[in-house]
Scaffold this motif. Structure first.
Motif, PDB file in Angstrom:
ATOM      1  N   ALA A  15       0.836  -1.202   0.000  1.00 29.75           N
ATOM      2  CA  ALA A  15       0.000   0.000   0.000  1.00 29.75           C
ATOM      3  C   ALA A  15       0.872   1.254   0.000  1.00 29.75           C
ATOM      4  O   ALA A  15       0.596   2.225  -0.720  1.00 29.75           O
ATOM      5  N   ARG A  16       1.935   1.248   0.823  1.00 30.07           N
ATOM      6  CA  ARG A  16       2.848   2.395   0.848  1.00 30.07           C
ATOM      7  C   ARG A  16       3.517   2.603  -0.506  1.00 30.07           C
ATOM      8  O   ARG A  16       3.651   3.722  -0.992  1.00 30.07           O
ATOM      9  N   GLU A  17       3.935   1.508  -1.122  1.00 29.97           N
ATOM     10  CA  GLU A  17       4.587   1.605  -2.436  1.00 29.97           C
ATOM     11  C   GLU A  17       3.605   2.099  -3.490  1.00 29.97           C
ATOM     12  O   GLU A  17       3.974   2.877  -4.370  1.00 29.97           O
ATOM     13  N   ALA A  18       2.349   1.674  -3.399  1.00 27.67           N
ATOM     14  CA  ALA A  18       1.339   2.152  -4.354  1.00 27.67           C
ATOM     15  C   ALA A  18       1.109   3.649  -4.167  1.00 27.67           C
ATOM     16  O   ALA A  18       1.008   4.407  -5.147  1.00 27.67           O
ATOM     17  N   GLU A  19       1.006   4.108  -2.913  1.00 28.89           N
ATOM     18  CA  GLU A  19       0.842   5.537  -2.640  1.00 28.89           C
ATOM     19  C   GLU A  19       2.051   6.335  -3.141  1.00 28.89           C
ATOM     20  O   GLU A  19       1.906   7.403  -3.719  1.00 28.89           O
ATOM     21  N   ALA A  20       3.243   5.776  -2.895  1.00 28.94           N
ATOM     22  CA  ALA A  20       4.456   6.456  -3.355  1.00 28.94           C
ATOM     23  C   ALA A  20       4.491   6.537  -4.880  1.00 28.94           C
ATOM     24  O   ALA A  20       4.899   7.548  -5.453  1.00 28.94           O
ATOM     25  N   ALA A  21       4.057   5.474  -5.550  1.00 28.07           N
ATOM     26  CA  ALA A  21       4.028   5.479  -7.014  1.00 28.07           C
ATOM     27  C   ALA A  21       3.041   6.522  -7.527  1.00 28.07           C
ATOM     28  O   ALA A  21       3.316   7.238  -8.495  1.00 28.07           O
ATOM     29  N   LYS A  22       1.863   6.603  -6.864  1.00 29.75           N
ATOM     30  CA  LYS A  22       0.884   7.621  -7.258  1.00 29.75           C
ATOM     31  C   LYS A  22       1.469   9.022  -7.078  1.00 29.75           C
ATOM     32  O   LYS A  22       1.310   9.899  -7.921  1.00 29.75           O
ATOM     33  N   LEU A  23       2.132   9.227  -5.949  1.00 30.39           N
ATOM     34  CA  LEU A  23       2.724  10.530  -5.662  1.00 30.39           C
ATOM     35  C   LEU A  23       3.824  10.873  -6.668  1.00 30.39           C
ATOM     36  O   LEU A  23       3.907  12.013  -7.161  1.00 30.39           O
ATOM     37  N   ARG A  24       4.655   9.884  -7.015  1.00 26.05           N
ATOM     38  CA  ARG A  24       5.702  10.119  -8.020  1.00 26.05           C
ATOM     39  C   ARG A  24       5.100  10.451  -9.375  1.00 26.05           C
ATOM     40  O   ARG A  24       5.569  11.346 -10.088  1.00 26.05           O
ATOM     41  N   ALA A  25       4.035   9.746  -9.750  1.00 25.73           N
ATOM     42  CA  ALA A  25       3.387  10.006 -11.037  1.00 25.73           C
ATOM     43  C   ALA A  25       2.780  11.411 -11.052  1.00 25.73           C
ATOM     44  O   ALA A  25       2.889  12.147 -12.053  1.00 25.73           O
ATOM     45  N   LYS A  26       2.154  11.798  -9.932  1.00 25.63           N
ATOM     46  CA  LYS A  26       1.570  13.138  -9.856  1.00 25.63           C
ATOM     47  C   LYS A  26       2.649  14.212  -9.957  1.00 25.63           C
ATOM     48  O   LYS A  26       2.507  15.205 -10.676  1.00 25.63           O
ATOM     49  N   ARG A  27       3.761  14.022  -9.237  1.00 23.15           N
ATOM     50  CA  ARG A  27       4.865  14.980  -9.319  1.00 23.15           C
ATOM     51  C   ARG A  27       5.443  15.047 -10.729  1.00 23.15           C
ATOM     52  O   ARG A  27       5.802  16.127 -11.210  1.00 23.15           O
ATOM     53  N   ALA A  28       5.557  13.910 -11.388  1.00 23.70           N
ATOM     54  CA  ALA A  28       6.087  13.887 -12.757  1.00 23.70           C
ATOM     55  C   ALA A  28       5.156  14.645 -13.702  1.00 23.70           C
ATOM     56  O   ALA A  28       5.614  15.400 -14.567  1.00 23.70           O
ATOM     57  N   ARG A  29       3.816  14.448 -13.545  1.00 20.45           N
ATOM     58  CA  ARG A  29       2.865  15.180 -14.382  1.00 20.45           C
ATOM     59  C   ARG A  29       2.963  16.680 -14.133  1.00 20.45           C
ATOM     60  O   ARG A  29       2.974  17.481 -15.072  1.00 20.45           O
ATOM     61  N   LEU A  30       3.052  17.074 -12.855  1.00 17.69           N
ATOM     62  CA  LEU A  30       3.171  18.495 -12.537  1.00 17.69           C
ATOM     63  C   LEU A  30       4.467  19.093 -13.085  1.00 17.69           C
ATOM     64  O   LEU A  30       4.487  20.212 -13.599  1.00 17.69           O
ATOM     65  N   SER A  31       5.540  18.329 -12.965  1.00 18.90           N
ATOM     66  CA  SER A  31       6.829  18.805 -13.468  1.00 18.90           C
ATOM     67  C   SER A  31       6.788  18.965 -14.989  1.00 18.90           C
ATOM     68  O   SER A  31       7.274  19.972 -15.525  1.00 18.90           O
ATOM     69  N   ALA A  32       6.201  17.994 -15.672  1.00 20.81           N
ATOM     70  CA  ALA A  32       6.103  18.081 -17.135  1.00 20.81           C
ATOM     71  C   ALA A  32       5.232  19.267 -17.534  1.00 20.81           C
ATOM     72  O   ALA A  32       5.551  20.006 -18.473  1.00 20.81           O
ATOM     73  N   ARG A  33       4.130  19.462 -16.808  1.00 18.19           N
ATOM     74  CA  ARG A  33       3.239  20.591 -17.094  1.00 18.19           C
ATOM     75  C   ARG A  33       3.969  21.908 -16.878  1.00 18.19           C
ATOM     76  O   ARG A  33       3.863  22.837 -17.689  1.00 18.19           O
ATOM     77  N   ARG A  34       4.732  22.013 -15.793  1.00 23.37           N
ATOM     78  CA  ARG A  34       5.493  23.224 -15.500  1.00 23.37           C
ATOM     79  C   ARG A  34       6.519  23.495 -16.601  1.00 23.37           C
ATOM     80  O   ARG A  34       6.700  24.639 -17.025  1.00 23.37           O
ATOM     81  N   GLN A  35       7.186  22.445 -17.060  1.00 19.69           N
ATOM     82  CA  GLN A  35       8.189  22.621 -18.120  1.00 19.69           C
ATOM     83  C   GLN A  35       7.537  23.070 -19.423  1.00 19.69           C
ATOM     84  O   GLN A  35       8.072  23.930 -20.128  1.00 19.69           O
ATOM     85  N   ARG A  36       6.370  22.484 -19.762  1.00 21.48           N
ATOM     86  CA  ARG A  36       5.670  22.908 -20.978  1.00 21.48           C
ATOM     87  C   ARG A  36       5.237  24.370 -20.878  1.00 21.48           C
ATOM     88  O   ARG A  36       5.369  25.136 -21.832  1.00 21.48           O
ATOM     89  N   ARG A  37       4.740  24.760 -19.705  1.00 21.51           N
ATOM     90  CA  ARG A  37       4.310  26.141 -19.510  1.00 21.51           C
ATOM     91  C   ARG A  37       5.497  27.092 -19.642  1.00 21.51           C
ATOM     92  O   ARG A  37       5.402  28.141 -20.276  1.00 21.51           O
ATOM     93  N   ARG A  38       6.620  26.740 -19.042  1.00 17.75           N
ATOM     94  CA  ARG A  38       7.814  27.591 -19.150  1.00 17.75           C
ATOM     95  C   ARG A  38       8.274  27.712 -20.596  1.00 17.75           C
ATOM     96  O   ARG A  38       8.715  28.777 -21.036  1.00 17.75           O
ATOM     97  N   ALA A  39       8.193  26.603 -21.344  1.00 16.88           N
ATOM     98  CA  ALA A  39       8.602  26.636 -22.750  1.00 16.88           C
ATOM     99  C   ALA A  39       7.698  27.567 -23.551  1.00 16.88           C
ATOM    100  O   ALA A  39       8.166  28.341 -24.388  1.00 16.88           O
ATOM    101  N   VAL A  40       6.387  27.511 -23.299  1.00 13.77           N
ATOM    102  CA  VAL A  40       5.452  28.379 -24.014  1.00 13.77           C
ATOM    103  C   VAL A  40       5.707  29.840 -23.655  1.00 13.77           C
ATOM    104  O   VAL A  40       5.760  30.709 -24.529  1.00 13.77           O
ATOM    105  N   VAL A  41       5.882  30.115 -22.374  1.00  9.53           N
ATOM    106  CA  VAL A  41       6.130  31.495 -21.941  1.00  9.53           C
ATOM    107  C   VAL A  41       7.441  32.007 -22.534  1.00  9.53           C
ATOM    108  O   VAL A  41       7.525  33.148 -22.999  1.00  9.53           O
ATOM    109  N   ALA A  42       8.464  31.175 -22.548  1.00  8.78           N
ATOM    110  CA  ALA A  42       9.750  31.592 -23.113  1.00  8.78           C
ATOM    111  C   ALA A  42       9.630  31.864 -24.609  1.00  8.78           C
ATOM    112  O   ALA A  42      10.266  32.776 -25.142  1.00  8.78           O
ATOM    113  N   ARG A  43       8.796  31.078 -25.292  1.00 11.89           N
ATOM    114  CA  ARG A  43       8.617  31.272 -26.719  1.00 11.89           C
ATOM    115  C   ARG A  43       7.829  32.547 -27.010  1.00 11.89           C
ATOM    116  O   ARG A  43       8.080  33.233 -27.997  1.00 11.89           O
ATOM    117  N   LEU A  44       6.871  32.886 -26.146  1.00 13.84           N
ATOM    118  CA  LEU A  44       6.022  34.047 -26.382  1.00 13.84           C
ATOM    119  C   LEU A  44       6.621  35.357 -25.875  1.00 13.84           C
ATOM    120  O   LEU A  44       6.254  36.422 -26.348  1.00 13.84           O
TER     121      LEU A  44
END
Length: 107
Positions: free
Chosen positions: A11-40
């Motif tokens: 259960a702990r490993e499943a929660e940790a995996a969910k948390l890692r996936a959420k952080r990865a999605r947020l990080s990817a979203r942040r990077q995409r947003r920064r790329a768009v802002v830098a381009r504009l």
């Protein structure tokens, strides 16, 4: 007892995996947003040119006033030698006149 620990660890490993996936999605979203802002966002360009200290309107004003004064000299003065002397004098005094009229800016 070992089965309970294994279940809790899973259960702990499943929660940790969910948390890692959420952080990865947020990080990817942040990077995409920064790329768009830098381009504009327009890039700040640093130039070592003297005229870069003046705004576009000020530079246009300097050119227009200079051309008007040169036109007046060439239309109102009859002697060609005097025209040339006044033209050279105007061009030599132009930087000082610009500083006096528009002020010196700290770059």
């Amino acid at each position: 007892m070992a089965k309970e620990r294994a279940l809790r660890r899973a259960a702990r490993e499943a929660e940790a995996a969910k948390l890692r996936a959420k952080r990865a999605r947020l990080s990817a979203r942040r990077q995409r947003r920064r790329a768009v802002v830098a381009r504009l966002t327009p890039q700040r360009r640093r130039t070592g040119r003297l005229l870069a200290r003046r705004s576009r309107g000020e530079r246009a004003g300097i050119v227009i006033v200079t051309l008007v004064l040169l036109g007046l000299v060439w239309f109102l003065v009859d002697d060609v030698a005097l025209r040339l002397v006044l033209t050279v004098l105007l061009l030599l005094c132009l930087p000082a006149l610009v500083i006096v009229a528009l002020g010196r800016r700290a770059g």
